[in-house]
Design a protein around this motif. Sequence first.
Motif, PDB file in Angstrom:
ATOM      1  N   VAL A   1       0.811  -1.440   0.361  1.00 37.98           N
ATOM      2  CA  VAL A   1       0.252  -0.050   0.290  1.00 37.98           C
ATOM      3  C   VAL A   1       0.441   1.468  -0.108  1.00 37.98           C
ATOM      4  N   PHE A   2       0.459   2.203  -0.781  1.00 35.15           N
ATOM      5  CA  PHE A   2       1.248   3.372  -1.233  1.00 35.15           C
ATOM      6  C   PHE A   2       0.466   4.801  -0.074  1.00 35.15           C
ATOM      7  N   VAL A   3       0.770   5.278   0.411  1.00 37.10           N
ATOM      8  CA  VAL A   3       0.116   6.281   1.368  1.00 37.10           C
ATOM      9  C   VAL A   3       0.883   7.652   0.579  1.00 37.10           C
ATOM     10  N   HIS A   4      -0.101   8.119  -0.157  1.00 42.47           N
ATOM     11  CA  HIS A   4       0.267  10.066  -0.740  1.00 42.47           C
ATOM     12  C   HIS A   4      -0.246  10.930   0.602  1.00 42.47           C
ATOM     13  N   TRP A   5       0.896  11.540   1.437  1.00 47.59           N
ATOM     14  CA  TRP A   5       0.086  12.026   1.860  1.00 47.59           C
ATOM     15  C   TRP A   5       0.902  14.023   2.565  1.00 47.59           C
TER      16      TRP A   5
ATOM     17  N   VAL B   1      -4.439  19.845   2.423  1.00 50.45           N
ATOM     18  CA  VAL B   1      -5.070  20.592   3.029  1.00 50.45           C
ATOM     19  C   VAL B   1      -5.496  20.972   1.428  1.00 50.45           C
ATOM     20  N   PRO B   2      -5.759  21.639   0.475  1.00 46.03           N
ATOM     21  CA  PRO B   2      -6.248  22.504  -0.506  1.00 46.03           C
ATOM     22  C   PRO B   2      -7.408  21.076  -0.988  1.00 46.03           C
ATOM     23  N   ALA B   3      -5.950  19.640  -1.285  1.00 48.04           N
ATOM     24  CA  ALA B   3      -7.382  18.481  -1.903  1.00 48.04           C
ATOM     25  C   ALA B   3      -8.265  18.784  -2.475  1.00 48.04           C
ATOM     26  N   PHE B   4      -7.714  19.964  -3.697  1.00 49.57           N
ATOM     27  CA  PHE B   4      -8.060  20.310  -5.116  1.00 49.57           C
ATOM     28  C   PHE B   4      -6.999  19.802  -6.342  1.00 49.57           C
ATOM     29  N   GLY B   5      -7.635  18.828  -6.838  1.00 52.03           N
ATOM     30  CA  GLY B   5      -6.611  18.870  -8.660  1.00 52.03           C
ATOM     31  C   GLY B   5      -6.031  17.843  -8.158  1.00 52.03           C
ATOM     32  N   SER B   6      -4.779  17.366  -7.606  1.00 50.82           N
ATOM     33  CA  SER B   6      -4.186  16.273  -6.895  1.00 50.82           C
ATOM     34  C   SER B   6      -2.647  17.424  -6.441  1.00 50.82           C
ATOM     35  N   GLU B   7      -1.725  15.979  -6.253  1.00 49.76           N
ATOM     36  CA  GLU B   7      -0.715  16.192  -5.299  1.00 49.76           C
ATOM     37  C   GLU B   7       0.056  16.930  -5.526  1.00 49.76           C
ATOM     38  N   TRP B   8       0.412  17.641  -7.213  1.00 50.66           N
ATOM     39  CA  TRP B   8       0.657  18.509  -7.279  1.00 50.66           C
ATOM     40  C   TRP B   8       0.140  20.149  -7.420  1.00 50.66           C
TER      41      TRP B   8
ATOM     42  N   SER C   1      -5.598  10.972  -8.981  1.00 48.98           N
ATOM     43  CA  SER C   1      -5.127  12.160  -8.143  1.00 48.98           C
ATOM     44  C   SER C   1      -4.167  10.615  -7.576  1.00 48.98           C
ATOM     45  N   TRP C   2      -3.015  10.805  -6.412  1.00 43.86           N
ATOM     46  CA  TRP C   2      -2.812  10.331  -6.083  1.00 43.86           C
ATOM     47  C   TRP C   2      -2.680  10.983  -4.441  1.00 43.86           C
ATOM     48  N   GLY C   3      -2.870  12.082  -4.253  1.00 40.85           N
ATOM     49  CA  GLY C   3      -3.121  12.143  -2.902  1.00 40.85           C
ATOM     50  C   GLY C   3      -4.595  13.232  -3.083  1.00 40.85           C
ATOM     51  N   TYR C   4      -5.296  12.937  -1.981  1.00 39.53           N
ATOM     52  CA  TYR C   4      -6.852  13.392  -1.412  1.00 39.53           C
ATOM     53  C   TYR C   4      -7.070  14.263  -2.302  1.00 39.53           C
ATOM     54  N   ARG C   5      -8.474  14.371  -2.596  1.00 42.49           N
ATOM     55  CA  ARG C   5      -8.837  15.255  -3.481  1.00 42.49           C
ATOM     56  C   ARG C   5     -10.524  15.508  -2.562  1.00 42.49           C
ATOM     57  N   ARG C   6     -11.117  16.995  -2.843  1.00 42.65           N
ATOM     58  CA  ARG C   6     -11.799  16.219  -1.700  1.00 42.65           C
ATOM     59  C   ARG C   6     -12.648  16.778  -3.065  1.00 42.65           C
ATOM     60  N   ASN C   7     -12.979  16.957  -4.073  1.00 46.70           N
ATOM     61  CA  ASN C   7     -13.880  17.161  -5.390  1.00 46.70           C
ATOM     62  C   ASN C   7     -13.757  15.409  -6.273  1.00 46.70           C
ATOM     63  N   MET C   8     -12.976  14.455  -5.202  1.00 47.17           N
ATOM     64  CA  MET C   8     -12.774  13.194  -6.343  1.00 47.17           C
ATOM     65  C   MET C   8     -15.231  13.283  -6.359  1.00 47.17           C
TER      66      MET C   8
ATOM     67  N   LEU D   1       1.768  -1.890  -5.589  1.00 46.38           N
ATOM     68  CA  LEU D   1       1.755  -1.289  -5.102  1.00 46.38           C
ATOM     69  C   LEU D   1       0.099   0.136  -5.103  1.00 46.38           C
ATOM     70  N   LEU D   2      -0.478  -0.411  -4.230  1.00 48.55           N
ATOM     71  CA  LEU D   2      -2.084   0.415  -4.651  1.00 48.55           C
ATOM     72  C   LEU D   2      -1.824   1.999  -3.531  1.00 48.55           C
ATOM     73  N   ASN D   3      -2.293   2.942  -4.070  1.00 49.68           N
ATOM     74  CA  ASN D   3      -2.643   3.834  -3.107  1.00 49.68           C
ATOM     75  C   ASN D   3      -2.687   4.372  -2.859  1.00 49.68           C
ATOM     76  N   ILE D   4      -3.715   5.182  -2.169  1.00 53.12           N
ATOM     77  CA  ILE D   4      -4.872   6.295  -1.093  1.00 53.12           C
ATOM     78  C   ILE D   4      -4.426   7.175  -0.919  1.00 53.12           C
ATOM     79  N   GLY D   5      -4.928   8.449  -0.629  1.00 57.55           N
ATOM     80  CA  GLY D   5      -4.578   9.815   0.268  1.00 57.55           C
ATOM     81  C   GLY D   5      -5.355  10.198   1.066  1.00 57.55           C
ATOM     82  N   PRO D   6      -4.645   9.898   1.967  1.00 61.12           N
ATOM     83  CA  PRO D   6      -5.752  10.509   3.171  1.00 61.12           C
ATOM     84  C   PRO D   6      -5.506  12.169   3.578  1.00 61.12           C
ATOM     85  N   THR D   7      -6.418  12.571   4.360  1.00 59.10           N
ATOM     86  CA  THR D   7      -7.350  13.425   4.047  1.00 59.10           C
ATOM     87  C   THR D   7      -6.071  14.069   5.071  1.00 59.10           C
ATOM     88  N   LYS D   8      -6.384  15.843   5.099  1.00 56.41           N
ATOM     89  CA  LYS D   8      -5.773  16.772   6.274  1.00 56.41           C
ATOM     90  C   LYS D   8      -5.868  15.702   7.284  1.00 56.41           C
TER      91      LYS D   8
END
Length: 457
Positions: free
Chosen positions: A52-56, A61-68, A295-302, A328-335
Motif C-alpha cells: 500500500v502506497f500513502v500520499h500524504w 489541505v487544499p485537496a483539489f486537483g492533485s498532489e501537484w 490523483s495520488w493525494g486526497y481530493r475533496r472533488n473526487m 503497489l496500490l495508493n490511497i490519499g488520506p485527508t489533512k
Amino acid sequence: MESRLIGIQLLLLLLLGSVESAFRAHRRYTPDWPSVDSRPLPDWFDKAKFGVFVHWGVFSVPAFGSEWFWWHWQGQRAPAYMRFMSDNYPPGFSYADFGPLFTAHFFDPEKWADLFQASGAKYVVLTAKHHEGFTNWPSPVSWNWNSQDVGPHRDLVGELGTAVRKRNIRYGLYHSLFEWFHPLYLFDKNNGFKTQHFVTAKTMPELYDLVNRYKPDLIWSDGDWESPDTYWNSTDFLSWLYNDSPVKDEVVVNDRWGMNCSCRHGGYYNCEDKFKPSSLPDHKWEMCSTIDKRSWGYRRNMVISDVADEAEIISELVQTVSLGGNYLLNIGPTKDGLIVPIFQERLLAVGKWLSINGEAIYASKPWRVQLEKNTSVWYTSKGSVVYAIFLHWPENGVLNLISPNATSTAQITMLGIQKDLKWSTNPQKGLLIYLPQLPPSALPVEFAWTVKMTGVE
C-alpha cells in the motif's frame, strides 16, 4: 566408506556455503552503476507481491486537483487553480499558509496499520517528502517546514513505522529528490546542474537521516527527471546504503535516481507511473496504481466514477503478479489523517480476496506461460504447482485451458472450495475443468477465481 564420502561431501557443501555467504557479507559495492546494479535484490520484496502506497502531505489541505497543487497553482498558474484559490482563500494566502492547517488531528497509526494488515499488504510506503519539500518527520534540514515544527507537531514517519512493524509489515519511504521551489534547487537548475548546493545541503542529508533514523526496508525515490544521477550523487548514496548502512542487507530501492535511470538502473524497476508491460520483463518490477484514478493525494472533488472498482483493482493485481511484478496500490488520506470509507472499502476487498487466493499470489513465480491467448486467464506457480486465475466465469461452467498439459496424476481444486474438480482433456480444446455448480453467493469470492493444479506440465 560410502557414509564417509557423504560426510566429506556435506562438509564441502557447508564450507562452500559459508565461503559464499562470507563473500556476500564482505563484498563492497563501488559508486558506479555496474557495481551497484549487480547487487542481488533481497528476496523479501519478490515474495511480498502487494503493498500500500500513502500520499500524504500539505497538498492534502487544499485537496483539489492533485498532489501537484502547488505547481499547478504557482508554477503553471493554471486557471482552475487560480480560481479555486480566489474563491476559497483570502488575497495574499501563500502555500506556506496551508502548513498549519495540515493538522493530522485524527491520525491514528494503529488504525491505519490494522487496515493495511487487513488489506493483505506485505509492505507500506509512506511519503516522507513530496516535491513540495514538506517533510513528514523532523528533518534537521527542513526548518519550520516539517511535521514536527508545523501542523501536526508529530513525527508522522516514525509513528506509522512503529505501528506497521508491530504487524510484521515491511516499511518503505517515498522521498522526492527535488523540490519545485527550493531556492538552492532553482540556483543549481539555472546553472545547468553544474553546481550541487541543493544536493549537499538538502537531498543527501535527508536521505542519510531517513535511513539512519528509521531504517526503512524500501526507499521509493522520485523527482529525478530534470537532472542526471551525477548531479544527485546517486551511486555514492547507493553504495553506502548497500555497504555500510544499518539496512544494507534488507533494503530495496527503485529506479528513479536520475533522468537517465528509469527502467535501467537501481533495484527493481518502476519505469513509469502505472507501468504495464505487455510481456514478462527480465527484471523485477513494480506497478504503482492509485484507487482515485485522477490523483495520488486526497481530493475533496473526487467523484465515484474516478474511483477504481474492486474488480479493476484485483484484475490489475493478478495481471501484475502473473508477469512477475509487485502491485503497489495508493490511497490519499485527508489533512486530518482519515482514510475515507471508499478507500477503506477497496483495501478491505483486496484483503478479503487475498485471504482466499493469496496462495496463488504471495511468494509465487511466473509460470512458463503467463496468460491464455484471447481469454482472461492468468497463471502463477509455486514449484510444481500451477495456479490459473480466471477473471470471468465461463457461461457453460467449463474452464477451457490450452496451455497446461495434464498428466494422469493431475489433481485440480479451486481455492476456497475443498473437494477436487472433475476434468478431462480434448485434442482440440486442451484441458477442460468442470467448475463447481454453485449459486454465486456460495462461491468463495465474487470475481477472479483460482484453480490450483498439480500434475500438469
